[in-house]
Structures are given as structure tokens and as C-alpha cells.
Motif scaffolding. Structure first.
Motif, PDB file in Angstrom:
ATOM      1  N   ILE A 128     -32.380  36.145 -21.493  1.00  0.00           N
ATOM      2  CA  ILE A 128     -32.721  34.723 -21.355  1.00  0.00           C
ATOM      3  C   ILE A 128     -32.751  34.055 -22.727  1.00  0.00           C
ATOM      4  O   ILE A 128     -32.347  32.902 -22.876  1.00  0.00           O
ATOM      5  N   GLU A 129     -33.183  34.795 -23.745  1.00  0.00           N
ATOM      6  CA  GLU A 129     -33.224  34.232 -25.104  1.00  0.00           C
ATOM      7  C   GLU A 129     -31.815  33.879 -25.590  1.00  0.00           C
ATOM      8  O   GLU A 129     -31.600  32.838 -26.191  1.00  0.00           O
ATOM      9  N   GLU A 130     -30.852  34.759 -25.313  1.00  0.00           N
ATOM     10  CA  GLU A 130     -29.466  34.488 -25.695  1.00  0.00           C
ATOM     11  C   GLU A 130     -28.921  33.310 -24.902  1.00  0.00           C
ATOM     12  O   GLU A 130     -28.185  32.475 -25.428  1.00  0.00           O
ATOM     13  N   LEU A 131     -29.299  33.236 -23.642  1.00  0.00           N
ATOM     14  CA  LEU A 131     -28.871  32.118 -22.802  1.00  0.00           C
ATOM     15  C   LEU A 131     -29.386  30.795 -23.381  1.00  0.00           C
ATOM     16  O   LEU A 131     -28.646  29.813 -23.458  1.00  0.00           O
ATOM     17  N   ASN A 148     -34.684  23.228 -17.493  1.00  0.00           N
ATOM     18  CA  ASN A 148     -34.391  23.341 -16.057  1.00  0.00           C
ATOM     19  C   ASN A 148     -33.341  24.418 -15.797  1.00  0.00           C
ATOM     20  O   ASN A 148     -33.461  25.199 -14.848  1.00  0.00           O
ATOM     21  N   ARG A 149     -32.316  24.465 -16.638  1.00  0.00           N
ATOM     22  CA  ARG A 149     -31.252  25.469 -16.477  1.00  0.00           C
ATOM     23  C   ARG A 149     -31.799  26.886 -16.697  1.00  0.00           C
ATOM     24  O   ARG A 149     -31.417  27.817 -15.999  1.00  0.00           O
ATOM     25  N   GLN A 154     -33.432  32.163 -14.306  1.00  0.00           N
ATOM     26  CA  GLN A 154     -34.363  33.240 -13.936  1.00  0.00           C
ATOM     27  C   GLN A 154     -34.242  33.552 -12.449  1.00  0.00           C
ATOM     28  O   GLN A 154     -34.202  34.707 -12.046  1.00  0.00           O
ATOM     29  N   GLU A 155     -34.160  32.511 -11.624  1.00  0.00           N
ATOM     30  CA  GLU A 155     -34.032  32.688 -10.178  1.00  0.00           C
ATOM     31  C   GLU A 155     -32.665  33.289  -9.818  1.00  0.00           C
ATOM     32  O   GLU A 155     -32.561  34.167  -8.958  1.00  0.00           O
ATOM     33  N   GLU A 156     -31.614  32.805 -10.480  1.00  0.00           N
ATOM     34  CA  GLU A 156     -30.258  33.254 -10.157  1.00  0.00           C
ATOM     35  C   GLU A 156     -30.026  34.722 -10.497  1.00  0.00           C
ATOM     36  O   GLU A 156     -29.246  35.399  -9.824  1.00  0.00           O
TER      37      GLU A 156
END
Length: 189
Positions: A128-131, A148-149, A154-156
Motif C-alpha cells: 500500500i505504501e508503494e501504491l 479514497n483510492r 485495501q478492499e480490492e
């Protein structure tokens, strides 16, 4: 001979669109892009009918009511995306192999509809950090949109196990070659 479907999905910023463009550039794969409809505004350089069919919210909802989509989702509040069933069926009947660049829920829906005629590939960010770094590096979204993305990402990520294949995109060139190999094998079946 009828065509096949390649479905690529990922959280925003995972490299999905870049990988899809790479696959489309391989003339040996002979992939036709599935152009989705959307209610969001075009980004700089995007063309109507080529990148997306940019339509009004009212027109989109009329298509929903008519059952015209193989998949559709409100990806972000006020931004609807969907793939027209008539376009997909026409292309498959013509023997075209269609590649989809869709959201995660839409990909799962298309896979359910077309079954073994479809290969679903989940492009996963290394973290997630890289995202976050990638989304901020684009310079196209506000901080609120980025947050929001990331929340949606996280959900996806929970959907990854519903895909035929998962590619972790921690090195774009490696991920592209891996995707290419998966698609070649599927089309040769």
C-alpha cells in the motif's frame, strides 16, 4: 472460431493500464481493446470512443435499466464505468480476442459470465505504501482522491483470490513479461 477474453484488474495505481498497453503492443497476441463507458470526465489525451465512451450519468443509467452492460460499477462516487454487452458479443463472434482494463468487481462479474473463455489477471502492488507513492507521483489527483483510492485498494486486494492469476508488480518489466506469458499460453489453449 470465437474469440477469448483477457481480463486485467487491479487497484488504481498498480500498473494495470501500463501492462494492458504493453500486451496490446504485442502484435502476435492480436488483442482488441474493450472500450468501456464512463461518466467521468476525460483526462488529458483521452479520446471518446478510443479510451472510453464518455457519456452522461443519465445515459449510463438508461443502459443499466436496459441491461446493456456485461459489468458496471460505481468505482468512485459519481464515476460510473461499464462494458456494453453488445460490443463484447459482436467482437467475440468476429473471432477477436478482447482485453479488458476494468475495476476488480467488474472483472469478477465478466469472469463469472464468460467462464473458461476468459482469463482473469489481478495486478497487485507490492504494498500500500508503494501504491501511495505511485498515485502521488502521477500528479493527477487531489490528496482526497488519493486517500479514497487507497481505501478502495485495501478492499480490492481481498478479491485477488477470485482471479485465475495474480501478478505482483514490484518490477514493471518483469510483470509485463509474466502477463505476456500467461496470455500467450491461454490463447494457445
Amino acid at each position: 472460431m470465437e474469440g477469448k477474453l483477457i481480463i486485467c484488474a487491479a487497484p488504481s495505481g498498480s500498473g494495470k493500464t501500463t501492462i494492458v498497453k504493453y500486451l496490446r503492443a504485442n502484435k502476435d497476441l492480436d488483442l482488441v481493446f474493450s472500450v468501456s463507458a464512463t461518466t467521468r470526465a476525460p483526462r488529458p489525451g483521452e479520446e471518446d470512443g478510443k479510451d472510453y465512451f464518455f457519456i452522461t450519468d443519465e445515459a449510463f443509467r438508461a443502459h443499466i435499466a436496459a441491461g446493456d452492460f456485461v459489468e458496471y460499477q460505481e468505482v468512485y462516487q459519481g464515476s460510473l464505468y461499464g462494458t456494453l454487452k453488445s460490443q463484447v458479443d459482436k467482437q467475440l463472434a468476429e473471432g477477436q480476442n478482447i482485453i479488458f482494463d476494468v475495476d476488480v468487481k467488474g472483472a469478477v462479474n465478466i469472469k463469472k459470465l464468460y467462464g473458461k473463455r476468459a482469463l482473469s489477471i489481478f495486478i497487485q502492488p507490492p504494498s500500500i505504501e508503494e501504491l501511495r507513492r505511485r498515485l502521488e507521483g502521477r500528479g493527477t489527483d487531489t490528496q482526497e482522491v488519493i486517500e479514497n483510492r487507497l481505501q478502495k485498494a485495501q478492499e480490492e486486494l481481498d478479491y485477488a483470490d477470485q482471479f485465475d492469476e495474480v501478478i505482483i508488480n514490484d518490477n514493471l518489466q518483469v510483470a509485463q513479461v509474466e502477463a505476456e506469458s500467461l496470455v500467450e499460453d491461454f490463447l494457445d489453449e
